[in-house]
Design a protein around this motif. Structure first.
Motif, PDB file in Angstrom:
ATOM      1  N   ASN A  33     -25.716 -41.083  34.067  1.00 15.57           N
ATOM      2  CA  ASN A  33     -26.529 -42.180  34.602  1.00 15.57           C
ATOM      3  C   ASN A  33     -27.802 -42.328  33.771  1.00 15.57           C
ATOM      4  OD1 ASN A  33     -28.632 -40.380  35.732  1.00 15.57           O
ATOM      5  ND2 ASN A  33     -27.030 -39.808  37.202  1.00 15.57           N
ATOM      6  N   GLY A  34     -28.576 -43.351  34.104  1.00 14.94           N
ATOM      7  CA  GLY A  34     -29.761 -43.646  33.317  1.00 14.94           C
ATOM      8  C   GLY A  34     -30.811 -42.566  33.342  1.00 14.94           C
ATOM      9  N   HIS A  35     -30.997 -41.934  34.482  1.00 13.12           N
ATOM     10  CA  HIS A  35     -32.024 -40.895  34.586  1.00 13.12           C
ATOM     11  C   HIS A  35     -31.658 -39.674  33.734  1.00 13.12           C
ATOM     12  CE1 HIS A  35     -34.213 -43.130  37.563  1.00 13.12           C
ATOM     13  NE2 HIS A  35     -33.149 -43.216  38.340  1.00 13.12           N
ATOM     14  N   GLU A  36     -30.384 -39.312  33.736  1.00 13.03           N
ATOM     15  CA  GLU A  36     -29.945 -38.219  32.868  1.00 13.03           C
ATOM     16  C   GLU A  36     -30.155 -38.595  31.405  1.00 13.03           C
ATOM     17  OE1 GLU A  36     -26.064 -36.695  33.433  1.00 13.03           O
ATOM     18  OE2 GLU A  36     -26.408 -36.062  35.509  1.00 13.03           O
ATOM     19  N   ALA A  37     -29.857 -39.851  31.077  1.00 13.47           N
ATOM     20  CA  ALA A  37     -30.031 -40.316  29.694  1.00 13.47           C
ATOM     21  C   ALA A  37     -31.488 -40.217  29.270  1.00 13.47           C
ATOM     22  CB  ALA A  37     -29.528 -41.750  29.563  1.00 13.47           C
ATOM     23  N   MET A  38     -32.405 -40.585  30.154  1.00 13.91           N
ATOM     24  CA  MET A  38     -33.837 -40.505  29.835  1.00 13.91           C
ATOM     25  C   MET A  38     -34.249 -39.070  29.532  1.00 13.91           C
ATOM     26  SD  MET A  38     -35.132 -43.194  32.754  1.00 13.91           S
ATOM     27  CE  MET A  38     -36.870 -42.772  32.647  1.00 13.91           C
ATOM     28  N   ASN A  39     -33.701 -38.121  30.268  1.00 12.03           N
ATOM     29  CA  ASN A  39     -34.000 -36.707  30.019  1.00 12.03           C
ATOM     30  C   ASN A  39     -33.463 -36.250  28.669  1.00 12.03           C
ATOM     31  OD1 ASN A  39     -35.349 -36.287  32.454  1.00 12.03           O
ATOM     32  ND2 ASN A  39     -33.455 -35.818  33.554  1.00 12.03           N
ATOM     33  N   VAL A  40     -32.250 -36.692  28.342  1.00 20.20           N
ATOM     34  CA  VAL A  40     -31.664 -36.328  27.050  1.00 20.20           C
ATOM     35  C   VAL A  40     -32.488 -36.915  25.912  1.00 20.20           C
ATOM     36  CG1 VAL A  40     -29.647 -36.540  25.554  1.00 20.20           C
ATOM     37  CG2 VAL A  40     -29.337 -36.081  27.996  1.00 20.20           C
ATOM     38  N   LEU A  41     -32.875 -38.176  26.047  1.00 14.02           N
ATOM     39  CA  LEU A  41     -33.678 -38.827  25.014  1.00 14.02           C
ATOM     40  C   LEU A  41     -34.995 -38.094  24.788  1.00 14.02           C
ATOM     41  CD1 LEU A  41     -33.119 -42.547  26.069  1.00 14.02           C
ATOM     42  CD2 LEU A  41     -32.441 -41.568  23.870  1.00 14.02           C
ATOM     43  N   ALA A  42     -35.580 -37.577  25.869  1.00 11.44           N
ATOM     44  CA  ALA A  42     -36.872 -36.898  25.769  1.00 11.44           C
ATOM     45  C   ALA A  42     -36.760 -35.535  25.099  1.00 11.44           C
ATOM     46  CB  ALA A  42     -37.485 -36.743  27.161  1.00 11.44           C
ATOM     47  N   LYS A  43     -35.595 -34.900  25.201  1.00 12.15           N
ATOM     48  CA  LYS A  43     -35.447 -33.531  24.720  1.00 12.15           C
ATOM     49  C   LYS A  43     -34.692 -33.410  23.400  1.00 12.15           C
ATOM     50  CE  LYS A  43     -35.457 -31.699  29.449  1.00 12.15           C
ATOM     51  NZ  LYS A  43     -34.655 -31.007  30.488  1.00 12.15           N
ATOM     52  N   GLN A  44     -33.899 -34.438  23.067  1.00 10.59           N
ATOM     53  CA  GLN A  44     -33.054 -34.371  21.881  1.00 10.59           C
ATOM     54  C   GLN A  44     -33.424 -35.469  20.891  1.00 10.59           C
ATOM     55  OE1 GLN A  44     -30.766 -31.978  21.450  1.00 10.59           O
ATOM     56  NE2 GLN A  44     -30.919 -31.090  23.506  1.00 10.59           N
ATOM     57  N   GLY A  45     -33.166 -35.220  19.623  1.00  6.94           N
ATOM     58  CA  GLY A  45     -33.405 -36.240  18.605  1.00  6.94           C
ATOM     59  C   GLY A  45     -32.195 -37.145  18.473  1.00  6.94           C
ATOM     60  N   ILE A  46     -32.080 -38.104  19.385  1.00  6.67           N
ATOM     61  CA  ILE A  46     -30.916 -38.989  19.409  1.00  6.67           C
ATOM     62  C   ILE A  46     -31.027 -40.025  18.289  1.00  6.67           C
ATOM     63  CG2 ILE A  46     -29.642 -40.685  20.775  1.00  6.67           C
ATOM     64  CD1 ILE A  46     -29.393 -37.768  21.736  1.00  6.67           C
TER      65      ILE A  46
END
Length: 225
Positions: A33-46
């Motif tokens: 979901n979007g909230h999980e995606a926001m966390n991934v974006l914040a922690k990983q160099g996507i």
């Protein structure tokens, strides 16, 4: 290794796309979901994001808008909706490309590779549109030995579009990028500057053209030679 974020509430879609993209040499991260995606974006160099439109809590359009405000990465939207209004909404939210379901995995791959090629233009101070060279560092446009003098806002607008050939920029987005968030004028300013750029480069084939996306904005297309 390029890192790709796949966000979809359908685990089968995530698994299928993830397996295929991994096999093609990408490191895949997933979110449901979007909230999980926001966390991934914040922690990983996507490096690139693939979002489904229909998701609970936060839909794909809102996630695209959030990503565009905070990260400079290419975005691909997946959706079962193929109406023109749905595509318009996707591009207005800030997506770079749009694929309708059901899709072929090979189509996703060539679209992803095309997006990476577009964004690679932004890694250099000099942008090439065939023979035309835009030097962002020195604010110069050259065509062979000829130096073309452009007013500052025309130069910045041309450079912004040229950084990502094929990507659609909305008028509002261009206003915010070129004129700033505190600009008090309206979106017709963009139309006026686009008209001037077209007139400036219309007297001969420069190897590119500025296209109007009706009701949305503009993009540059580079011709093959």
């Amino acid at each position: 290794m390029k890192q790709v974020l796949i966000t979809d509430d359908d685990s089968n879609t995530r698994s299928l796309l993830g397996h295929y993209m991994t096999r093609e040499g990408f490191r895949v991260l997933e979110a449901q979901n979007g909230h999980e995606a926001m966390n991934v974006l914040a922690k990983q160099g996507i490096d690139l994001a693939i979002y489904d439109v229909m998701m609970p809590e936060m839909d794909g359009y809102a996630l695209v808008e959030y990503t565009r405000r905070n990260y400079d990465i290419p975005i691909l939207l997946l959706t079962a909706c193929d109406q023109l209004s749905d595509k318009e909404k996707g591009y207005l939210s800030g997506t770079d490309d749009y694929v309708t379901k059901p899709f072929e995995l090979s189509e996703i791959l060539f679209r992803v590779k095309a997006l990476f090629r577009r964004y690679s233009f932004a890694s250099s101070d000099k942008i090439r549109l065939n023979e035309l060279v835009i030097d962002r560092k020195n604010y110069e446009v050259t065509d062979g030995d000829e130096v073309l003098l452009l007013p500052l806002k025309e130069f910045e607008l041309l450079a912004q579009l040229a950084e990502y050939p094929g990507r659609v920029f909305t008028r509002d987005e261009l206003i915010r990028i070129i004129w700033g968030t505190d600009y008090n004028g309206d979106e017709r300013t963009v139309d006026v500057h686009i008209k001037r750029l077209r007139k400036r480069f219309s007297f001969q084939d420069r190897g590119f053209s500025i296209h109007t996306i009706r009701g949305i904005g503009y993009k540059i297309e580079v011709s093959s030679r």
